[in-house]
Design a protein around this motif. Structure first.
Motif, PDB file in Angstrom:
ATOM      1  N   ARG A   1       0.855  -1.189   0.000  1.00  0.00           N
ATOM      2  CA  ARG A   1       0.000   0.000   0.000  1.00  0.00           C
ATOM      3  C   ARG A   1       0.890   1.237   0.000  1.00  0.00           C
ATOM      4  NH1 ARG A   1      -2.868   3.298   3.833  1.00  0.00           N
ATOM      5  NH2 ARG A   1      -1.516   2.467   5.445  1.00  0.00           N
ATOM      6  N   ASP A   2       0.630   2.100  -0.982  1.00  0.00           N
ATOM      7  CA  ASP A   2       1.336   3.386  -0.993  1.00  0.00           C
ATOM      8  C   ASP A   2       0.716   4.218   0.135  1.00  0.00           C
ATOM      9  OD1 ASP A   2       2.174   5.970  -1.378  1.00  0.00           O
ATOM     10  OD2 ASP A   2       1.951   5.946  -3.556  1.00  0.00           O
ATOM     11  N   VAL A   3       1.470   4.418   1.189  1.00  0.00           N
ATOM     12  CA  VAL A   3       0.930   5.076   2.386  1.00  0.00           C
ATOM     13  C   VAL A   3       0.504   6.521   2.087  1.00  0.00           C
ATOM     14  CG1 VAL A   3       1.537   5.776   4.755  1.00  0.00           C
ATOM     15  CG2 VAL A   3       2.320   3.584   3.864  1.00  0.00           C
ATOM     16  N   LEU A   4       1.116   7.139   1.074  1.00  0.00           N
ATOM     17  CA  LEU A   4       0.814   8.545   0.790  1.00  0.00           C
ATOM     18  C   LEU A   4      -0.482   8.711  -0.006  1.00  0.00           C
ATOM     19  CD1 LEU A   4       4.407   9.854  -0.048  1.00  0.00           C
ATOM     20  CD2 LEU A   4       3.223   9.848   2.151  1.00  0.00           C
ATOM     21  N   THR A   5      -0.847   7.682  -0.803  1.00  0.00           N
ATOM     22  CA  THR A   5      -2.076   7.812  -1.606  1.00  0.00           C
ATOM     23  C   THR A   5      -3.137   6.797  -1.207  1.00  0.00           C
ATOM     24  OG1 THR A   5      -1.259   6.218  -3.230  1.00  0.00           O
ATOM     25  CG2 THR A   5      -0.741   8.549  -3.636  1.00  0.00           C
ATOM     26  N   GLY A   6      -2.744   5.769  -0.489  1.00  0.00           N
ATOM     27  CA  GLY A   6      -3.688   4.720  -0.097  1.00  0.00           C
ATOM     28  C   GLY A   6      -3.861   3.648  -1.169  1.00  0.00           C
ATOM     29  N   GLN A   7      -3.231   3.845  -2.340  1.00  0.00           N
ATOM     30  CA  GLN A   7      -3.392   2.854  -3.418  1.00  0.00           C
ATOM     31  C   GLN A   7      -2.681   1.543  -3.085  1.00  0.00           C
ATOM     32  OE1 GLN A   7      -2.043   4.681  -6.988  1.00  0.00           O
ATOM     33  NE2 GLN A   7      -3.889   5.918  -7.201  1.00  0.00           N
ATOM     34  N   GLU A   8      -3.324   0.436  -3.433  1.00  0.00           N
ATOM     35  CA  GLU A   8      -2.716  -0.873  -3.178  1.00  0.00           C
ATOM     36  C   GLU A   8      -2.320  -1.538  -4.486  1.00  0.00           C
ATOM     37  OE1 GLU A   8      -4.823  -3.413  -0.529  1.00  0.00           O
ATOM     38  OE2 GLU A   8      -4.792  -1.918   1.083  1.00  0.00           O
ATOM     39  N   PHE A   9      -1.261  -2.311  -4.453  1.00  0.00           N
ATOM     40  CA  PHE A   9      -0.802  -3.043  -5.645  1.00  0.00           C
ATOM     41  C   PHE A   9       0.014  -4.248  -5.200  1.00  0.00           C
ATOM     42  CE2 PHE A   9       2.170   0.256  -4.518  1.00  0.00           C
ATOM     43  CZ  PHE A   9       3.416  -0.355  -4.576  1.00  0.00           C
ATOM     44  N   ASP A  10       0.198  -5.192  -6.111  1.00  0.00           N
ATOM     45  CA  ASP A  10       0.955  -6.407  -5.775  1.00  0.00           C
ATOM     46  C   ASP A  10       2.384  -6.319  -6.299  1.00  0.00           C
ATOM     47  OD1 ASP A  10      -1.238  -7.462  -4.580  1.00  0.00           O
ATOM     48  OD2 ASP A  10      -1.839  -8.698  -6.296  1.00  0.00           O
ATOM     49  N   VAL A  11       3.315  -6.814  -5.511  1.00  0.00           N
ATOM     50  CA  VAL A  11       4.703  -6.945  -5.974  1.00  0.00           C
ATOM     51  C   VAL A  11       5.010  -8.436  -5.946  1.00  0.00           C
ATOM     52  CG1 VAL A  11       7.128  -6.371  -5.533  1.00  0.00           C
ATOM     53  CG2 VAL A  11       5.359  -4.700  -5.022  1.00  0.00           C
ATOM     54  N   ARG A  12       5.372  -8.983  -7.090  1.00  0.00           N
ATOM     55  CA  ARG A  12       5.626 -10.430  -7.155  1.00  0.00           C
ATOM     56  C   ARG A  12       7.133 -10.674  -7.015  1.00  0.00           C
ATOM     57  NH1 ARG A  12       1.106 -13.329  -7.458  1.00  0.00           N
ATOM     58  NH2 ARG A  12      -0.600 -11.928  -7.915  1.00  0.00           N
ATOM     59  N   ALA A  13       7.484 -11.702  -6.261  1.00  0.00           N
ATOM     60  CA  ALA A  13       8.909 -12.012  -6.071  1.00  0.00           C
ATOM     61  C   ALA A  13       9.088 -13.490  -5.742  1.00  0.00           C
ATOM     62  CB  ALA A  13       9.467 -11.162  -4.934  1.00  0.00           C
ATOM     63  N   LYS A  14      10.247 -14.023  -6.179  1.00  0.00           N
ATOM     64  CA  LYS A  14      10.539 -15.437  -5.875  1.00  0.00           C
ATOM     65  C   LYS A  14      10.775 -15.605  -4.373  1.00  0.00           C
ATOM     66  CE  LYS A  14      12.665 -16.455 -10.315  1.00  0.00           C
ATOM     67  NZ  LYS A  14      13.717 -15.734 -11.029  1.00  0.00           N
ATOM     68  N   CYS A  15      11.348 -14.559  -3.772  1.00  0.00           N
ATOM     69  CA  CYS A  15      11.694 -14.672  -2.344  1.00  0.00           C
ATOM     70  C   CYS A  15      11.342 -13.368  -1.621  1.00  0.00           C
ATOM     71  CB  CYS A  15      13.197 -14.937  -2.249  1.00  0.00           C
ATOM     72  SG  CYS A  15      13.867 -14.688  -0.616  1.00  0.00           S
ATOM     73  N   VAL A  16      10.727 -13.482  -0.456  1.00  0.00           N
ATOM     74  CA  VAL A  16      10.427 -12.288   0.343  1.00  0.00           C
ATOM     75  C   VAL A  16      11.279 -12.349   1.615  1.00  0.00           C
ATOM     76  CG1 VAL A  16       8.649 -11.042   1.656  1.00  0.00           C
ATOM     77  CG2 VAL A  16       8.082 -12.039  -0.564  1.00  0.00           C
ATOM     78  N   ILE A  17      11.965 -11.234   1.882  1.00  0.00           N
ATOM     79  CA  ILE A  17      12.806 -11.163   3.087  1.00  0.00           C
ATOM     80  C   ILE A  17      12.137 -10.241   4.105  1.00  0.00           C
ATOM     81  CG2 ILE A  17      15.035 -10.400   4.014  1.00  0.00           C
ATOM     82  CD1 ILE A  17      16.299 -11.301   1.380  1.00  0.00           C
ATOM     83  N   ASN A  18      11.975 -10.748   5.311  1.00  0.00           N
ATOM     84  CA  ASN A  18      11.381  -9.977   6.401  1.00  0.00           C
ATOM     85  C   ASN A  18      12.507  -9.323   7.209  1.00  0.00           C
ATOM     86  OD1 ASN A  18      10.162  -9.119   8.787  1.00  0.00           O
ATOM     87  ND2 ASN A  18       9.619 -11.182   9.502  1.00  0.00           N
ATOM     88  N   ALA A  19      12.700  -8.014   6.985  1.00  0.00           N
ATOM     89  CA  ALA A  19      13.746  -7.279   7.726  1.00  0.00           C
ATOM     90  C   ALA A  19      13.077  -6.116   8.445  1.00  0.00           C
ATOM     91  CB  ALA A  19      14.815  -6.793   6.764  1.00  0.00           C
ATOM     92  N   THR A  20      12.034  -6.421   9.208  1.00  0.00           N
ATOM     93  CA  THR A  20      11.215  -5.361   9.799  1.00  0.00           C
ATOM     94  C   THR A  20      11.582  -5.041  11.248  1.00  0.00           C
ATOM     95  OG1 THR A  20       9.534  -7.021  10.289  1.00  0.00           O
ATOM     96  CG2 THR A  20       9.227  -5.762   8.270  1.00  0.00           C
ATOM     97  N   GLY A  21      12.762  -5.452  11.677  1.00  0.00           N
ATOM     98  CA  GLY A  21      13.257  -5.083  13.018  1.00  0.00           C
ATOM     99  C   GLY A  21      12.275  -5.478  14.107  1.00  0.00           C
ATOM    100  N   PRO A  22      11.865  -4.509  14.963  1.00  0.00           N
ATOM    101  CA  PRO A  22      10.956  -4.848  16.064  1.00  0.00           C
ATOM    102  C   PRO A  22       9.607  -5.399  15.585  1.00  0.00           C
ATOM    103  CG  PRO A  22      11.865  -2.642  16.324  1.00  0.00           C
ATOM    104  CD  PRO A  22      12.289  -3.109  14.980  1.00  0.00           C
ATOM    105  N   PHE A  23       9.286  -5.201  14.297  1.00  0.00           N
ATOM    106  CA  PHE A  23       7.986  -5.667  13.776  1.00  0.00           C
ATOM    107  C   PHE A  23       8.075  -7.049  13.140  1.00  0.00           C
ATOM    108  CE2 PHE A  23       7.875  -1.149  14.086  1.00  0.00           C
ATOM    109  CZ  PHE A  23       6.641  -0.924  14.678  1.00  0.00           C
TER     110      PHE A  23
END
Ligand SMILES: Cc1cc2nc3c(=O)[nH]c(=O)nc-3n(C[C@H](O)[C@H](O)[C@H](O)COP(=O)(O)OP(=O)(O)OC[C@H]3O[C@@H](n4cnc5c(N)ncnc54)[C@H](O)[C@@H]3O)c2cc1C
Length: 726
Positions: free
Chosen positions: A270-292
């Motif tokens: 979600r583009d936080v500035l406009t609220g628009q949502e879209f999909d990003v496709r990827a072979k691998c997703v890395i979770n580097a969200t620190g405390p989250f």
């Protein structure tokens, strides 16, 4: 008992030094080989290097339109940006999304040290713990690499360990020498012992009592938010599609054609500035969200157990005169086992820190108790003639340490010492924990795991020695060219060189003419800091989207002095509004948001509460009479209050000119009931707070005192912005 422990420690230390030296040489050889491999691999890096950064809009289009990325990194802190850089320089098609601004999380709120961890080494020696030893060794290697690849943003910092008992001297000395030795050829500078006299010469504000000497060792220090940004921008220049203010709202999955098992194949953003949502496709997703980290792990598997145990650390910023220009102070083991330090940073002093369990939040708030705790600790180390006042706290922030338990370990309760890399059943690669200093090696390890788990076609990591944004063309004398070629002030030129490195010329080119004989270009945002207006326009090129991005992370004004940041805000919003075509409503909203940020997250609230909390005036009758006399010099008509007109009238008599807006701000600081005037009781409250040291740089108090003296002498007076001692 303590003495025996020290002797034992020294002996163990001595033996361990010799053993460690051998290991150290092997490690050195391995790293040397790795570096050679990198130099070889650099030639094979066919990732294009873009001199002009794509705009955020272009980056969003790439995210939306790319059929499939190899890697999508979630989180634009140090760890996530490091992963994106590691991935893209292995020729992987890389995306990075960050839901707020790059480095808006823990990575801009650190102690700013690039360190191996003296304390961890002590533990490694005392417990003969090889794993811990290797952690320190690794961090020392990373320390050296980070100082090499971003020389403009980082530098070695001498740090003094004060010694209060004779028997501690050889003990500390052995430990610190060991630290040098483990660093091997990457030792920044040799540590040394100081006599009491020499220690006090270098650190005159130190308490003399019981001091027997000191040991000085070196670690690195950096501008953490700018370093984070430099990593993200370097990834973008090598072709990674990076976007801030883009949040992952859920993970996309599809069945594996062979096993039928659900596998992650991208994320809904979600583009936080406009609220628009879209999909990003990827072979691998890395979770580097620190405390989250757990919130993303739960998007993957709702029932997965939490691994993050967040802990909050508060820092305060006090004026630069509390520490020498280029010497920090650290006590690694206070009597209650905590670490206390004060370090010079950006011409101010950072002191901290606390360590308390907390809830995860994107907006941690420094509490008044934490601020007072740090102040009282600081007082223990300073000479009694240096009065440390609550009003000296110019800014304060809280950062959340993402301590993690290892999901792979049987003991799920014990906190992992280092970081963890975990691949879930559906292929989510999580990297969590660790420290700023080791972001690069953590990223390398993460990408190694991602490449293996997802069968990606990629070579080895190529980030050792890879220069970061601005680092390549930086030289220690670059600022002289900025002064000579552009006519910038020396201090501004030094700041630009230390912030943008080789790219400082781009900022200088955008600087407006001042109209003065000197400096020719470069209007400051506030008089006492070297930040100039063209940095605001340049920040937009570096993906700044909000006024908070500019005060907190592109410049560090909000971290250094909340009041100065507050003053700079209207001009920052005006410049951004022009560039980004903001409506009047949007400008107002930005200003309010940024003020809220300073109040909540940067300690402004705690600071102003000092005044509002003061319900009683604790002054003697004599003092009250003195201050009343001062007050009525301004309130000629004895109305019982003063306005900007009253102050202006006195200043005119003294031939002092102060801008109308500035005068409003000066009065507003003291105007507790916000009725546009300062009543006598408000003024007495202020003076009472000043007397107690709770407020130290009230401009109204200083100005009225100076004006009173000026009226008495009928001579011109200068009005300093800070300094206190009214
Ligand atoms: C008080 C304190 C002092 C420290 N001092 C030092 C020090 O001196 N030296 C040192 O080496 N280390 C230090 N550390 C440790 C170091 O700061 C951290 O280990 C490091 O910054 C963590 O970086 P990170 O990228 O993992 O997390 P963060 O910087 O928090 O980044 C995580 C990012 O993920 C984003 N995010 C979360 N959810 C989503 C989502 N759904 N979609 C998109 N983005 C998302 C967040 O907005 C955030 O920006 C300190 C830590 C603390 C707390």
């Amino acid at each position: 008992m303590a003495f025996r422990r020290a002797v034992k420690g020294t002996l163990i230390g001595g033996g361990a030094i010799a053993a460690a030296y051998g290991v150290s040489q092997v490690f050195e050889y391995r790293k040397h080989q790795a570096r050679l491999a990198y130099v070889e691999a650099e030639g094979q890096m066919n990732a294009p290097f873009m001199d002009a950064l794509p705009s955020r809009r272009e980056q969003l289009s790439t995210l939306r339109d790319t059929e499939e990325f190899d890697v999508l990194v979630v989180g634009g802190g140090a760890t996530g940006s490091g992963c994106a850089l590691d991935a893209v320089t292995r020729n992987l098609k890389t995306a990075l999304v960050e839901r707020s601004d790059f480095s808006s999380g823990t990575s801009s709120r650190s102690t700013k040290l690039i360190h191996g961890g003296v304390r961890y080494l002590q533990k490694a020696i005392m417990n003969l713990d090889y794993e811990q030893y290797m952690m320190v060794k690794e961090a020392l290697h990373e320390r050296s690499n980070l100082l090499d690849i971003a020389p403009h943003l980082s530098a070695p910092l001498p740090i003094m360990l004060p010694v209060y008992k004779w028997w501690q001297l050889p003990y500390y000395w052995a430990g610190i020498k060991m630290y040098d030795l483990v660093a091997g050829s990457q030792c920044l500078k040799s540590s040394y012992v100081l006599s009491k006299t020499k220690a006090l010469e270098l650190f005159p504000m130190l308490k003399k009592d019981k001091l027997v000497g000191a040991i000085v060792y070196y670690d690195g220090q950096h501008n953490d938010a700018r370093m984070n940004l430099a990593i993200a921008l370097t990834a973008a220049r090598y072709g990674a599609a990076v976007a801030n203010y883009t949040e992952v709202v859920h993970l996309l999955k599809k069945p594996d054609p062979q096993t039928g098992q659900e596998k992650i194949c991208g994320a809904r953003c979600r583009d936080v500035l406009t609220g628009q949502e879209f999909d990003v496709r990827a072979k691998c997703v890395i979770n580097a969200t620190g405390p989250f980290t757990d919130s993303l792990r739960k998007m993957d598997q709702q029932k997965t157990a939490n691994i993050c145990q967040p802990s909050a650390g508060v820092h305060i910023v006090i004026p630069g005169y509390y520490s020498p220009d280029n010497m920090g102070l650290l006590d690694p083991a206070t009597s209650d086992g905590r670490v206390i330090f004060f370090l010079p940073w950006e011409k101010m002093t950072i002191a901290g820190t606390t360590d308390t369990p907390t809830n995860v939040t994107a907006h941690p708030i420094p509490m008044e108790e934490d601020i007072n705790f740090i102040l009282s600790e600081v007082r223990n180390y300073l000479s009694p003639d240096v009065e440390v006042r609550r009003g000296d706290v110019l800014a304060a922030w809280s950062g959340i340490r993402p301590l993690v338990t290892d999901p792979n370990s049987k003991d799920t309760q014990s906190i992992c010492r280092n970081h963890i890399v975990n691949v879930s059943d559906s292929g989510l690669v999580t990297i969590a924990g660790g420290k700023w200093t080791t972001y690069r090696s953590m990223a390398e390890e993460t990408l190694d795991a991602a490449v293996k788990a997802h069968n990606l076609k990629a070579g080895p990591s190529r980030t050792v020695g890879l220069m970061l944004e601005g680092g390549k063309d930086w030289t220690p004398t670059l600022y002289i060219r900025l002064v000579q070629d552009y006519g910038l002030e020396n201090e501004v030129a030094q700041h630009l060189a230390a912030t943008y490195g080789g790219r400082a010329f781009e900022v200088a080119k955008m600087a407006q003419v001042t109209g003065k004989r000197w400096p020719i270009v470069g209007k400051r945002l506030v008089s006492e800091f070297p930040y100039i207006e063209s940095e605001v326009a340049y920040a937009i090129k570096e993906y700044a989207c909000t006024a908070i991005d500019v005060i907190a992370r592109r410049t560090r004004l909000g971290f250094l002095n909340v009041q100065a940041a507050d003053e700079a805000l209207p001009r920052i919003v005006e410049i951004m509004g022009k560039q980004l075509d903001w409506s009047e409503d949007k400008k107002k909203e930005e200003l309010e948001e940024a003020k809220r940020f300073l109040h909540q997250e940067m300690g402004y609230r705690a600071r102003s509460e000092q005044l509002t909390k003061m319900s009683e005036i604790s002054l003697t009758q004599q003092e009250i009479n003195r201050y009343k006399k001062r007050f009525y010099k301004f309130d000629k008509e004895s109305k019982g209050f003063i306005t900007t007109v009253d102050v202006q009238r006195v200043l005119e008599r003294l031939s002092i000119q102060i801008d109308e807006n500035a005068l409003h701000e000066i009065l507003n600081e003291v105007d507790l009931n916000k009725n546009g005037q300062v009543e006598l009781d408000e003024f007495l409250l202020l003076m009472s707070a000043v007397q107690k040291g709770q407020v130290s740089d009230s401009r109204l108090a200083i100005l009225m005192k100076a004006a009173e003296e000026g009226l008495d002498q009928r001579g011109p007076v200068s009005v300093d912005r800070s300094g206190g001692g009214v």
